[in-house]
Structures are given as C-alpha cells and as structure tokens.
Design a protein around this motif. Structure first.
Motif, PDB file in Angstrom:
ATOM      1  N   MET A   1       0.839  -1.181   0.000  1.00  0.00           N
ATOM      2  CA  MET A   1       0.000   0.000   0.000  1.00  0.00           C
ATOM      3  C   MET A   1       0.886   1.247   0.000  1.00  0.00           C
ATOM      4  O   MET A   1       1.896   1.311   0.692  1.00  0.00           O
ATOM      5  CB  MET A   1      -0.904   0.012   1.238  1.00  0.00           C
ATOM      6  N   THR A   6      -1.895   4.746   3.306  1.00  0.00           N
ATOM      7  CA  THR A   6      -1.853   4.226   4.671  1.00  0.00           C
ATOM      8  C   THR A   6      -2.109   5.337   5.673  1.00  0.00           C
ATOM      9  O   THR A   6      -2.887   5.175   6.626  1.00  0.00           O
ATOM     10  CB  THR A   6      -0.479   3.585   4.955  1.00  0.00           C
ATOM     11  N   LEU A   9      -5.844   6.501   5.556  1.00  0.00           N
ATOM     12  CA  LEU A   9      -6.748   5.584   6.244  1.00  0.00           C
ATOM     13  C   LEU A   9      -6.582   5.669   7.762  1.00  0.00           C
ATOM     14  O   LEU A   9      -7.565   5.595   8.508  1.00  0.00           O
ATOM     15  CB  LEU A   9      -6.500   4.147   5.767  1.00  0.00           C
ATOM     16  N   VAL A 180      -7.642  -1.185  -1.365  1.00  0.00           N
ATOM     17  CA  VAL A 180      -7.539   0.130  -0.723  1.00  0.00           C
ATOM     18  C   VAL A 180      -8.441   1.137  -1.410  1.00  0.00           C
ATOM     19  O   VAL A 180      -9.187   1.887  -0.760  1.00  0.00           O
ATOM     20  CB  VAL A 180      -6.082   0.627  -0.721  1.00  0.00           C
TER      21      VAL A 180
END
Length: 206
Positions: A1, A6, A9, A180
């Motif tokens: 990712m 990252t 999120l 994602v």
C-alpha cells in the motif's frame, strides 16, 4: 500500500473513533453521568459495533484490545469530562461532528464488510455485518442512556447509506478492484450520501 494511502486511512480511522466517542460524551453529559458512566458510554459508542462484529466472526483479540491507545485517550477524556465537554463545545461545531460521524459510518461499515468477506461470509451477510459495525455503537449508546435508538426514531437515511455503500464495496471486491481504493470509494460514497440526505432533509417513508 502506498504510504500516503496508509496515512489517509489511519487519519480517517482516528477521526471516526473520536467522532463516535464524542457523540457518547455528549449523550453522557446530557444524562449527567459521572466519569465512569461517561467512559463506558463513550467506549461503547466507539467500539460497540466492532466488538459485536468480532464476536460474531470469532475474531480475537478485539479491535480495541489491539489498539489500546484509543481506549487510553477516551479514558483520560472521561476523567476530565466537564473540561472535555467544554472544549468540544468550543472547538467542534455540529457541522464538523456530522462530517466526522459520516466518515466513521463509512469507514466502519466498509471495514466490517471487508472482514466478513475475508471470513468467507456470503455477500448479504457481509453487508449486514458492515452495517452492524457502523451503526450498532450508537444503538448501544442510546440503550445505555435509556433512549430509543436514534436510527429507529430518525427517518433520515443512516443505516441505508451504509447498506448501499457496503454493496458498492462488495461489487468492487467481486471484480478484483484494488482493495484500498475500494475502501476509499465505498467510504466516500457513504460520506457523501449521508451528508446529502442530511442537507436535503431526505426522509424514508413511514
């Protein structure tokens, strides 16, 4: 990712948990609960839906056990509940809280659906698991405060937005879209749908 995804999120997760816990603080303050009651209501609001999801999916340890820093923050805020409530009233407007709550609804619902799919649950069950994750913390909050749960007395779409958004995630997962981006797209849909229905005062038929 990608590191930026990252980080995005992680920030959304923190906003969501704090928004849910703050709604618990506000309800506890309205009910004039002490620090212990405030902590329990805020904790149940933030993690109630996820805990029930983990029980049903037999996931251990629970999410809040793995991420105790959030629990510690809620605990400290509860110890200074009057100061916390005053700070919330000054710094956070109702509009900001609405947006944060919508982010929480989206992220928690989609993550619940994702975990259910990973556990090989059927599509419909996975979607319902996601909706439960997103809305049940508020249900527990209202029950603890001796209120009829808000989603049962407010006809503006709430769980409905989560339900549709979770189906979007399921379909994206079915076509093997990047996980994602699927989370972000489905979460964004729930966020926009919730804010739009609130802004336009859309209501479900009785």
């Amino acid at each position: 990712m990608h590191p930026r995804l990252t980080l995005a999120l992680a920030i959304m997760e923190a906003i969501a948990i704090m928004a849910y816990s703050i709604s618990g603080f506000i309800e506890a303050r309205t009910r004039r609960l002490d620090a212990v009651g405030t902590f329990l209501v805020a904790l149940a609001t933030a993690f109630g839906g996820g805990t029930i999801r983990d029980v049903l999916l037999e996931r251990r340890p629970f999410y809040w056990v793995q991420h105790q820093n959030y629990v510690l923050v809620i605990f400290v805020m509860s110890l200074f509940a009057p100061m916390t409530f005053r700070a919330i009233s000054r710094v956070i407007s109702e509009r900001v809280l609405l947006v944060a709550d919508a982010i929480g609804l989206g992220l928690f619902s989609v993550s619940g659906t994702s975990l259910a799919l990973d556990a090989q649950m059927p599509w419909f069950t996975s979607v319902m698991m996601g909706v439960l994750t997103g809305v049940f913390g508020g249900v527990i909050r209202d029950v603890l405060c001796n209120e009829v749960p808000l989603i049962l007395r407010d006809s503006r779409p709430y769980a409905t937005c989560a339900f549709v958004g979770c189906w979007i995630y399921v379909l994206l997962d079915y076509v093997n879209f990047d996980t994602v981006y699927s989370v972000l797209i489905a979460t964004a849909f729930i966020l926009v749908a919730r804010l739009a229905t609130f802004k336009l005062d859309m209501r479900l038929p009785h």
